[in-house]
Design an enzyme around this catalytic site. Structure first.
Site, short mmCIF file in Angstrom:
data_model
loop_
_atom_site.label_atom_id
_atom_site.label_comp_id
_atom_site.label_asym_id
_atom_site.label_seq_id
_atom_site.Cartn_x
_atom_site.Cartn_y
_atom_site.Cartn_z
N SER A 1 -7.17 8.59 -1.37
CA SER A 1 -5.69 9.00 -1.26
C SER A 1 -5.83 10.55 -0.70
O SER A 1 -6.50 10.88 0.10
CB SER A 1 -4.69 9.30 -2.39
N ASP B 1 -1.02 -1.20 0.18
CA ASP B 1 -0.93 0.08 -0.34
C ASP B 1 0.69 0.61 -0.23
O ASP B 1 1.56 0.18 0.82
CB ASP B 1 -1.54 0.97 0.59
N HIS C 1 -2.61 0.77 -3.93
CA HIS C 1 -3.04 2.12 -3.40
C HIS C 1 -4.31 2.56 -4.05
O HIS C 1 -4.23 2.93 -5.37
CB HIS C 1 -1.86 3.23 -3.77
#
Length: 529
Positions: free
Chosen positions: A188, A404, A444
């Site tokens: 991320s 995601d 994610h």
């Protein structure tokens, strides 16, 4: 920040001292060596025996972690590193007894003010000397950036670069053998930090593992602001409550689940999925669903289509790709809520406008343009020429979950395409130093409905074998020249037992079920172009 080191004259003395000390003694005596570095002040230096919890009383409450279980015997060193007259980073370096001669830095998440203690434990268990930082501020809010450009610079790039320089020096001081290779692991925001290192500091790491990278950072934030433009608030006809998003998701899966040859409740290649929503729309003579949770209106269908479509600037250039199909249920709970996202609200208040009263409900394309023009410290992280890293012999593995719900996986596709076009390299040529893997059923960074355990972070670690662990695959690539042809993921049940495995393909290949046998058999799948 420039760091100079003055220890060459005492190097032989230090080596003799290390050789005659136990691991515990070497740890407790390490404080003076840390403090001798310019702009570095140790706050904790302690030996921690494995298999115990370490209390973290100073960790910001928003980081939601008051302790960390430590698996391996380590020397734990916490310190403050001054980065300018108005900024500093908090950094931890963990040195394992079972050291393998490898240095590693870990990244952050979100607005990045939380040290990733689980990653420190995960990587030291694997024998890495590991460092992590608070990215220049404490907690999960962007408020620390308000009228504080040096703090923002730490967040943009300086924190990881500083951690690499200081961490490498400390590793050389703690271990007589120093380190052979250096690595980076993040997802991320941590994925963006990895690519920022590749682009701006190509000699910091030999191998970079960057998951779900939040590159195109400014435009990603603007896209988050744009979401509210599309959905409106909960009273508007464009808004969909969670129950309707469940219907949308079911329709997406009905149309796209089988495109890869298997009905397994997973989408292997979202590029092939172009759903339409006529089948779940309310009768044409009704402009409203009158509160029904069994069909969507034309206005709601347009909302879904817009969220799955790219966000364009007024000149026709794409600011950010739409959300990939298959992520609807979780995205609706976190992003499509009928209120502005905190991510966009804080960035525009504390960075773009330095105005704590800015109203996120007024967001429009002019705000996105202002943010892009500002692009502080080139935080976009969208450089397409990676030749300096390539020429330095560096390797990149990036991965992105096809479920995601925060950062569209299409963003990683677009960045791969950008590098391909900028460098003029075909995929087989990019494969020599840069490989991208699409992970079906991963949300994610980790978890999800599919074979998402690939070792890209502590929560996704299951096996240490290079074929099953993206970090150890990177080690094998850097140190043995064996590049990964696939990353095997594992699907675990609720009790942590493996259900099945799947080989995730390197882009631009896609996974297709060929059979024979069950789709649970990894050998029933084939990576095809």
């Amino acid at each position: 920040m420039k760091i100079s080191y003055f220890f060459v004259a005492s190097l032989s003395y230090v080596s003799v001292a290390r050789a005659s000390q136990s691991f515990e003694e070497r740890c407790t005596d390490f404080r003076d060596s840390i403090n001798s570095l310019p702009n570095v002040q140790a706050t904790i230096v302690e030996y921690v025996a494995g298999s115990q919890n370490v209390s973290l009383p100073d960790n910001d409450p928003s980081c939601n972690q008051s302790s960390q279980f430590v698996t391996a015997d380590i020397c734990r060193a916490a310190m403050v590193v001054k980065t300018s007259n108005s900024s500093q980073i908090v950094m931890e370096a963990w040195f394992p007894r079972n050291y393998t001669g490898r240095f590693l830095a870990t990244g952050n998440g979100g607005f990045g003010g939380c040290i990733r203690y689980p990653e420190l434990d995960y990587t030291t268990r694997l024998g890495f000397a590991a460092v992590a930082t608070n990215n220049g501020h404490n907690g999960t809010s962007a408020e620390a950036f308000l009228n504080s450009p040096e703090v923002l610079r730490d967040f943009a790039d300086r924190s990881i670069h500083t951690a690499a320089k200081v961490g490498k020096e400390l590793t050389k001081r703690f271990y007589a053998e120093g380190f052979r290779k250096s690595y980076y692991l993040g997802c991320s925001t941590g994925g963006r930090q990895g690519f920022k290192s590749v682009q701006q500091y190509p000699h910091d790491f030999d191998g970079v593992v960057a998951g779900a990278p939040a590159v195109h950072e400014v435009n990603l934030i603007s896209w988050a602001g744009h979401i509210y433009e599309i959905t409106g608030n909960k009273s508007e006809e464009t808004y969909l409550p969670p129950a309707l998003w469940n219907i949308v998701h079911s329709e997406v899966m009905r149309q796209c689940d089988g495109l890869d040859g298997a009905q397994d409740n997973l989408i292997e290649d979202p590029d092939l999925c172009h759903p339409t929503f006529e089948n779940i729309m309310c009768p044409s003579d009704n402009k409203s669903n009158n509160g029904s949770l069994s069909c969507i209106t034309e206005a709601q269908a347009n909302t879904v289509i817009q969220l799955m479509s790219p966000y364009y600037n007024t000149d026709g250039s794409m600011l950010f790709p739409g959300m990939q199909p298959g992520s609807e249920t979780v995205s609706s709970a976190l992003l499509y809520t009928g209120v502005p996202t905190p991510y966009a609200k804080e960035w525009f208040r504390y960075v773009v406008y330095n105005d704590t009263n800015w109203d996120p409900t007024t967001f429009n394309i002019k705000d996105a343009q202002a943010a892009l023009k500002q692009n502080p410290f080139n935080i976009q992280t969208w450089e397409g020429d990676l030749s300096r890293f390539q020429n330095a012999g560096g390797k990149i593995i990036t991965y992105h979950g096809m479920q995601d719900f925060l950062v569209s996986s299409f963003n990683s596709r677009e960045y791969y395409k950008h590098v391909h076009e900028t460098m003029g390299l075909a995929p087989d040529q990019l494969d020599e130093f840069y490989r991208y893997f699409r992970i079906s059923g991963m949300a994610h960074c980790y978890y999800g409905d599919g074979a998402s355990y690939i070792g890209g972070s502590a929560p996704s670690a299951y096996s240490d074998d290079p074929e099953d662990n993206v970090l150890m695959a990177m080690v094998e690539w850097v140190e043995k020249g064996i590049a990964p042809e696939f990353i095997r993921g594992t699907k675990l049940d609720q009790d942590g037992h493996p259900q099945y495995t799947r080989k995730h393909c390197r882009y631009p290949r896609r996974n297709v079920y060929r059979g024979p046998g069950s789709y649970l058999d990894e050998n029933a799948w084939e990576c095809v172009l």
